[in-house]
Scaffold this active site. Structure first.
Site, PDB file in Angstrom:
ATOM      1  N   HIS A 136      14.332  40.372  13.206  1.00  0.00           N
ATOM      2  CA  HIS A 136      13.410  40.128  14.319  1.00  0.00           C
ATOM      3  C   HIS A 136      13.558  38.654  14.712  1.00  0.00           C
ATOM      4  O   HIS A 136      13.884  37.813  13.861  1.00  0.00           O
ATOM      5  CB  HIS A 136      11.991  40.419  13.808  1.00  0.00           C
ATOM      6  N   ASP A 213      11.315  39.622   5.183  1.00  0.00           N
ATOM      7  CA  ASP A 213      10.396  39.923   6.276  1.00  0.00           C
ATOM      8  C   ASP A 213       9.978  41.383   6.095  1.00  0.00           C
ATOM      9  O   ASP A 213      10.748  42.305   6.386  1.00  0.00           O
ATOM     10  CB  ASP A 213      11.108  39.703   7.616  1.00  0.00           C
ATOM     11  N   GLN A 216       7.631  45.475   8.719  1.00  0.00           N
ATOM     12  CA  GLN A 216       7.739  46.916   9.005  1.00  0.00           C
ATOM     13  C   GLN A 216       7.866  47.749   7.744  1.00  0.00           C
ATOM     14  O   GLN A 216       7.980  48.971   7.818  1.00  0.00           O
ATOM     15  CB  GLN A 216       8.955  47.188   9.908  1.00  0.00           C
ATOM     16  N   LYS A 239      -0.288  45.508  11.503  1.00  0.00           N
ATOM     17  CA  LYS A 239       0.607  46.672  11.437  1.00  0.00           C
ATOM     18  C   LYS A 239       0.217  47.583  10.276  1.00  0.00           C
ATOM     19  O   LYS A 239       0.854  48.589  10.009  1.00  0.00           O
ATOM     20  CB  LYS A 239       2.054  46.215  11.282  1.00  0.00           C
ATOM     21  N   CYS A 377      12.078  42.282  20.443  1.00  0.00           N
ATOM     22  CA  CYS A 377      12.268  40.978  19.768  1.00  0.00           C
ATOM     23  C   CYS A 377      13.445  41.039  18.805  1.00  0.00           C
ATOM     24  O   CYS A 377      13.397  40.477  17.705  1.00  0.00           O
ATOM     25  CB  CYS A 377      11.005  40.535  19.030  1.00  0.00           C
TER      26      CYS A 377
HETATM   27  N1  PMP Z   1       9.112  40.852  11.782  1.00  0.00           N
HETATM   28  C1  PMP Z   1       9.164  42.134  12.148  1.00  0.00           C
HETATM   29  C2  PMP Z   1      10.173  43.027  11.525  1.00  0.00           C
HETATM   30  C3  PMP Z   1       8.270  42.609  13.098  1.00  0.00           C
HETATM   31  O1  PMP Z   1       8.330  43.896  13.466  1.00  0.00           O
HETATM   32  C4  PMP Z   1       7.320  41.744  13.654  1.00  0.00           C
HETATM   33  C5  PMP Z   1       6.340  42.225  14.714  1.00  0.00           C
HETATM   34  N2  PMP Z   1       6.929  42.982  15.713  1.00  0.00           N
HETATM   35  C6  PMP Z   1       7.314  40.428  13.220  1.00  0.00           C
HETATM   36  C7  PMP Z   1       8.216  40.016  12.289  1.00  0.00           C
HETATM   37  C8  PMP Z   1       6.321  39.437  13.760  1.00  0.00           C
HETATM   38  O2  PMP Z   1       5.029  39.792  13.352  1.00  0.00           O
HETATM   39  P1  PMP Z   1       3.779  39.034  13.966  1.00  0.00           P
HETATM   40  O3  PMP Z   1       3.929  39.114  15.456  1.00  0.00           O
HETATM   41  O4  PMP Z   1       2.612  39.821  13.456  1.00  0.00           O
HETATM   42  O5  PMP Z   1       3.819  37.642  13.453  1.00  0.00           O
END
Ligand code: PMP
Length: 419
Positions: A136, A213, A216, A239, A377
């Protein structure tokens, strides 16, 4: 389709009353233009059960005050409940100690904390940081900023046509200059579950720390940071059926202690004079200012709720849903599923020949179906598959097969309109 590395409990899962569990989520009763809401955007943010909403209301109506700074009743209660929330998160990921759990504003903030706290102190010119094509943007951009500042280099692990990491190429990237690995556990864009345990073990052979990270992964599969032996693990509450504005960074105590603070301010200090400031112990060293107290307590309630259902049961239920959805969408002419890894969570990214994903999302919305469209993203993944964007249906344990059927019907409507 399910994962040999993940413990599932299909027998217990099939005995659970998933309809009753779904009824815990008041928002799922909504109608959009008279049509029942079909919420398939859980990878972006999941919904909140009444139990978590009730916990937030109880906190705000009977327990709220600022923490750590007073001896009055409410402050003591709020301080205790905030601490209890930390302990619930510690148990959820099986961290060794509660001080290894730092409350942040979310995954992005957690990764930036590691970049500033660890990266800026320990990464030097000429060092190499390994990332993967599946990351991401929040696990790419901070490291690029650091690499630019320090004169370090980013090396990237490629993926195959199914959206799986090429692990042999990962191993070949290591050398004496490798100083850090940032690795996504589960891809938000494709659903791929990465073999992180063996990748962490490999990095440790070179004494290289690994940040996972887990944004997910934590909502869908069991996480045990001690068994993984990862150095850092990050995820967001929103999430995991919790509130926005809070997440955690897990870090091994020795590493957190060695790191420099990220943000300066109240509570992260032990003493301040104009000549010198000394810092508080972990986790406080990384929690400057008033933290998201209410959200952290809601986060604690959310992981308690998920644990009561059982993450292994949730995983089994969602794998079943994924298998069904994959079968149904694979049969559809003109529909291409992007990301067909052998090990996936319940995420389906797809394109429809001749229709832009934004049009897909707009037409599905007219049937009350919420999917996400865009680059998620994760632009390097879109570039790898040579698409500008995809439509993404991402499922949670409160979704059901009839909602997959509705998605299939919605896609047919899109095709009728555009083709
Ligand atoms: N990493 C991953 C794999 C994500 O899916 C997301 C959110 N789409 C993020 C990081 C960022 O999370 P946040 O916007 O809650 O900081």
């Amino acid at each position: 389709m399910n994962s040999a590395n993940i413990s599932l409990k299909p027998e217990i899962s099939s005995s659970l009353d998933w309809g009753k569990i779904r009824a815990d989520f008041p928002i799922l009763q909504l109608k959009i233009d008279g049509k029942p809401l079909i919420y398939l955007d859980n990878a972006a943010s999941s919904q909140m059960p009444q139990q978590v909403i009730d916990r937030l209301v109880r906190y705000q109506t009977t327990q709220h005050a600022n923490i750590n700074r007073a001896v009055h009743y409410l402050s003591e209660v709020a301080t205790l409940e905030y601490h209890n929330a930390r302990c619930k998160l510690q148990q959820f990921i099986n961290a060794r100690e509660d001080r290894e759990v730092i409350f942040t504003s979310g995954t992005t903030d957690s990764i930036n904390l590691v970049m500033h706290g660890y990266g800026r102190k320990f990464i030097k010119a000429g060092d190499e940081i390994i990332l993967t094509t599946l990351e991401h943007h929040s696990n790419i951009v901070p490291w690029q900023m650091l690499a630019e500042e320090k004169g370090a280099k980013i090396r990237v692990v490629p993926i195959n046509d199914k959206g799986e990491l090429e692990v042999d190429k990962y191993e070949k990237l290591f050398n004496e200059r490798t100083k850090f690995v940032g690795l996504i556990h589960v891809s938000n864009a494709l659903g791929t579950i990465n073999p992180i345990k063996s990748m962490i073990d490999f990095a440790h052979r070179y004494s290289v720390p690994v940040l996972i990270d887990g944004a997910q992964a934590a909502p869908h599969i069991p996480i045990d940071v001690q068994a993984l032996d990862c150095d850092f693990y990050a995820f967001s509450a929103h999430k995991l059926c919790g509130p926005t504005g809070v997440g955690i960074l897990y870090g091994k105590a020795t590493l957190l202690e060695a790191m420099q603070p990220f943000k300066g301010g109240g509570d992260m200090i032990s003493s301040v004079t104009f000549e010198k400031t000394t810092y508080n112990t972990i986790p406080h060293k990384f929690e400057a200012g008033t933290p998201p107290i209410a959200a952290a307590i809601g986060f604690g309630a959310a992981v308690e709720y998920l644990t009561a259902i059982g993450i292994e049961c949730i995983a089994a239920y969602e794998f079943d849903l994924l298998e069904y959805a994959t079968e149904r969408l694979s049969e559809m002419p003109g529909v291409r599923i992007i990301g067909t890894a052998a090990e996936k969570t319940a995420v389906i990214s797809f394109t429809i020949a001749g229709v832009h994903p934004h049009d897909v999302g707009t037409i599905l919305n007219q049937d009350g179906i919420a999917v996400r469209t865009g680059h998620h993203c994760a632009q390097p993944i879109m570039q790898r598959f040579n698409v500008p964007a995809t439509s993404r249906a991402s499922f949670a344990f409160y979704n059901k097969k009839s909602e997959v059927d509705a998605l299939v019907a919605g896609i047919k409507t899109v095709q009728k309109i555009f083709l």
